[in-house]
Scaffold this motif. Structure first.
Motif, mmCIF file in Angstrom:
data_model
loop_
_atom_site.group_PDB
_atom_site.id
_atom_site.type_symbol
_atom_site.label_atom_id
_atom_site.label_comp_id
_atom_site.label_asym_id
_atom_site.label_seq_id
_atom_site.Cartn_x
_atom_site.Cartn_y
_atom_site.Cartn_z
ATOM 1 N N ARG A 429 0.775 -1.237 0.000
ATOM 2 C CA ARG A 429 0.000 0.000 0.000
ATOM 3 C C ARG A 429 0.813 1.298 0.000
ATOM 4 O O ARG A 429 0.327 2.334 -0.442
ATOM 5 C CB ARG A 429 -0.921 0.028 1.226
ATOM 6 N N ALA A 430 2.035 1.285 0.506
ATOM 7 C CA ALA A 430 2.747 2.544 0.739
ATOM 8 C C ALA A 430 3.057 3.272 -0.562
ATOM 9 O O ALA A 430 3.382 2.663 -1.583
ATOM 10 C CB ALA A 430 4.033 2.290 1.515
ATOM 11 N N LYS A 431 2.992 4.589 -0.495
ATOM 12 C CA LYS A 431 3.338 5.459 -1.609
ATOM 13 C C LYS A 431 4.354 6.490 -1.124
ATOM 14 O O LYS A 431 4.625 6.596 0.079
ATOM 15 C CB LYS A 431 2.082 6.126 -2.171
ATOM 16 N N SER A 432 4.882 7.248 -2.055
ATOM 17 C CA SER A 432 5.918 8.214 -1.681
ATOM 18 C C SER A 432 5.429 9.202 -0.628
ATOM 19 O O SER A 432 6.213 9.653 0.217
ATOM 20 C CB SER A 432 6.405 8.968 -2.923
ATOM 21 N N LYS A 433 4.152 9.532 -0.630
ATOM 22 C CA LYS A 433 3.611 10.470 0.352
ATOM 23 C C LYS A 433 3.744 9.945 1.779
ATOM 24 O O LYS A 433 3.706 10.717 2.746
ATOM 25 C CB LYS A 433 2.142 10.760 0.051
ATOM 26 N N ASP A 434 3.898 8.618 1.913
ATOM 27 C CA ASP A 434 3.970 8.001 3.230
ATOM 28 C C ASP A 434 5.401 7.877 3.747
ATOM 29 O O ASP A 434 5.612 7.420 4.872
ATOM 30 C CB ASP A 434 3.318 6.614 3.194
ATOM 31 N N VAL A 435 6.374 8.269 2.926
ATOM 32 C CA VAL A 435 7.771 8.244 3.350
ATOM 33 C C VAL A 435 8.022 9.474 4.224
ATOM 34 O O VAL A 435 8.012 10.608 3.741
ATOM 35 C CB VAL A 435 8.724 8.233 2.141
ATOM 36 N N HIS A 436 8.236 9.238 5.509
ATOM 37 C CA HIS A 436 8.471 10.355 6.435
ATOM 38 C C HIS A 436 9.914 10.835 6.352
ATOM 39 O O HIS A 436 10.170 12.042 6.259
ATOM 40 C CB HIS A 436 8.132 9.920 7.863
#
Length: 513
Positions: A429-436
């Protein structure tokens, strides 16, 4: 000692041999100057290092930094004017691509890679114009870009000795063209040609002048059709003497498989084995058209493979028999190549592409890749194909701290059932927006989409301004040359494949009857 502690809701240290991710709950790691000292329960780590500064990530999952194990250029061929085509036609289409400063170009794709969690890239440069001094200057600009942005790079320059445009000698191909076009083509090829000794001198220069600990230099014989046997043997000798690995394109298409048979009377892999080139130091990029015997040879010699999933689909090259490699315990990295399925360098998307492409019909879960196996390809196995090897790829004591910090709550909002392993959920599910955050050598180089060292908007503005200018004379001439040579390229490959060649697939995905 200046130890620092990072705590998180979960820390994924790596993937076990059975394909399961090893995840620690309420965990911490401690590092000093980019070296991981310990990983374990958060309370135990705090007690063991009471003076260490603590950074907490309470709703986050931390995993090893991702490795793009096969990369070439910044702005994509499509952006620069070359539409997707079968690989052998695509080389002709690329004649008309615009020129761009290598420093800016490298930063462009570095932005995309880092934003999706990539901390290390295998950068394979090629086709720089000019003599050894000019090519060295271009290579140094590529390395400077990675150094400035803080990314880790394993750099190599593709060595091409022959057959630079189609699968025959340059002079023979130019003779197929109308005389005026042939002369123009010969002149173009001369500009991207260097003597073999200069390629070796380039490697030596870069080894001597490399200054960043985050950069390593290795070797890249470009492909079997681009290399003579003498050149391959010389590069093998250089690799052994310098203690560096090699990365070689091989068997990307059925046409390359046919070329190998015409040249050697056997398969490309068998030929490389006879020359003594295979082993853990060698990574074969693509490998789509390996036979079952080829796979056994690579497994037996410990040769690595780089799976370039999106590229193989976009250029109609075929599908790597991934599970045949995984089931033999082979080291398989994951590369985005020129561009991913979305015409970018999103490693999270590439992982999902590889995860789902190989889910061929059947019921046995061992027949298809697991999320953990894909993560291993994108981390530990990818690292093994680079000159950094076991220094990176896992979050364990003794390795360097390259990591991706995901905001798990943001990635899974509004709900994620706890029955699904958290790492599996992010791989799906992870996308670049979820990279903290993205961390390289213990240093944060990206935080919530903001690059710490480089002004992304300023770089993109410079690229836009440069490419808004009209094509210069060289670009105009190459644009015309592309149109002039394309029919001859297409004609060269008409009927190239033997009708009797066995192409029984590894995967059976549909039924004609």
């Amino acid at each position: 000692m200046s130890a620092q502690i990072i705590t998180a809701r979960w820390i994924v240290t790596g993937t076990d041999d059975d394909g399961q991710t090893r995840t620690l709950d309420d965990a911490a790691l401690v590092h000093d100057a980019g070296a991981i000292l310990a990983v374990g329960p958060a309370d135990e780590i705090r007690q063991a290092y009471p003076q260490a500064q603590v950074t907490s990530y309470p709703r986050h999952l931390i995993m090893p930094g991702l490795v793009n194990a096969h990369h070439h250029i910044g702005l994509t061929p499509l952006q620069m004017g070359a539409p997707d085509s079968p690989l052998e036609h695509w080389f002709a289409a690329r004649l008309a691509m615009r020129k761009i400063d290598p420093y800016l170009d490298t930063l462009y794709s570095a932005f995309e890679m880092i934003a999706s969690g990539v901390t290390t890239v295998q950068h394979i440069q090629g086709w720089a114009v000019g003599n050894i001094d000019a090519v060295t200057g271009s290579a140094e600009e590529v390395l400077r870009a990675y150094d400035d942005i803080g990314m880790r790079v394993s750099y190599c320059y593709s060595v091409r000795e022959q057959n630079r445009f189609v699968y025959e000698a340059d002079e023979a191909f130019c003779n197929r063209l109308p005389p005026e076009v042939g002369r123009a083509m010969a002149a173009h090829l001369a500009r991207v040609t260097m003597p073999f000794d200069d390629f070796m001198a380039l490697f030596d220069r870069l080894m001597e002048t490399r200054r960043s600990a985050r950069a390593r230099i290795q070797l890249a014989p470009a492909n079997l059709h681009w290399m003579t046997d003498d050149g391959l043997l010389a590069m093998q000798e250089k690799s052994a003497a310098a203690g560096v690995p090699m990365h070689m394109h091989l068997l990307e298409t059925a046409y390359q498989k046919e070329y190998a048979f015409r040249r050697t009377g056997t398969t490309a892999v068998r030929h490389l084995e006879r020359l003594g080139l295979l082993g853990p130091h060698m990574t074969l990029g693509h490998g789509v058209w390996m036979t079952e015997e080829d796979v056994e040879i690579c497994a037996g010699t410990g040769t690595c493979i780089c799976h370039n999933c999106s590229s193989n689909l976009r250029l109609r090259s075929g599908v790597l028999p991934l599970m045949a490699l995984v089931q033999r315990g082979m080291t398989v990295g994951l590369g985005i190549d020129e561009a991913g399925i979305n015409d970018d360098r999103d490693m999270l998307q590439e992982m999902r592409m590889a995860l789902n492409l190989h889910r061929f019909p059947g019921m046995d879960p061992a027949d298809v890749p697991s999320p953990g196996q894909i993560l291993r390809m994108a981390t530990e196995h990818g690292a093994r194909t680079t000159a950094f090897g076991a220094e990176i790829g896992r979050l364990e004591p003794g390795r360097r701290l390259d990591a991706v910090v995901f905001d798990y709550d943001r990635a899974t909002y509004p709900y994620q059932d706890p029955d699904i392993a958290p790492a599996d959920a992010l791989i799906h599910r992870a996308k670049s927006k979820d990279v903290h955050q993205v961390i390289v050598e213990g240093e944060v180089i990206l935080e919530d989409g903001r690059f710490i060292r480089i002004d992304r908007d300023a770089v993109l503005t410079r690229i836009a301004e440069a490419l808004s200018q009209p094509r210069d004379e060289d670009e105009v001439n190459r644009h015309s040359l592309r149109d002039a040579v394309f029919p001859t390229v297409k004609a060269f490959y008409d009927g190239y494949l033997r009708k009797t060649a066995d192409r029984t697939p590894f995967y059976k995905t549909s039924s004609r009857r």
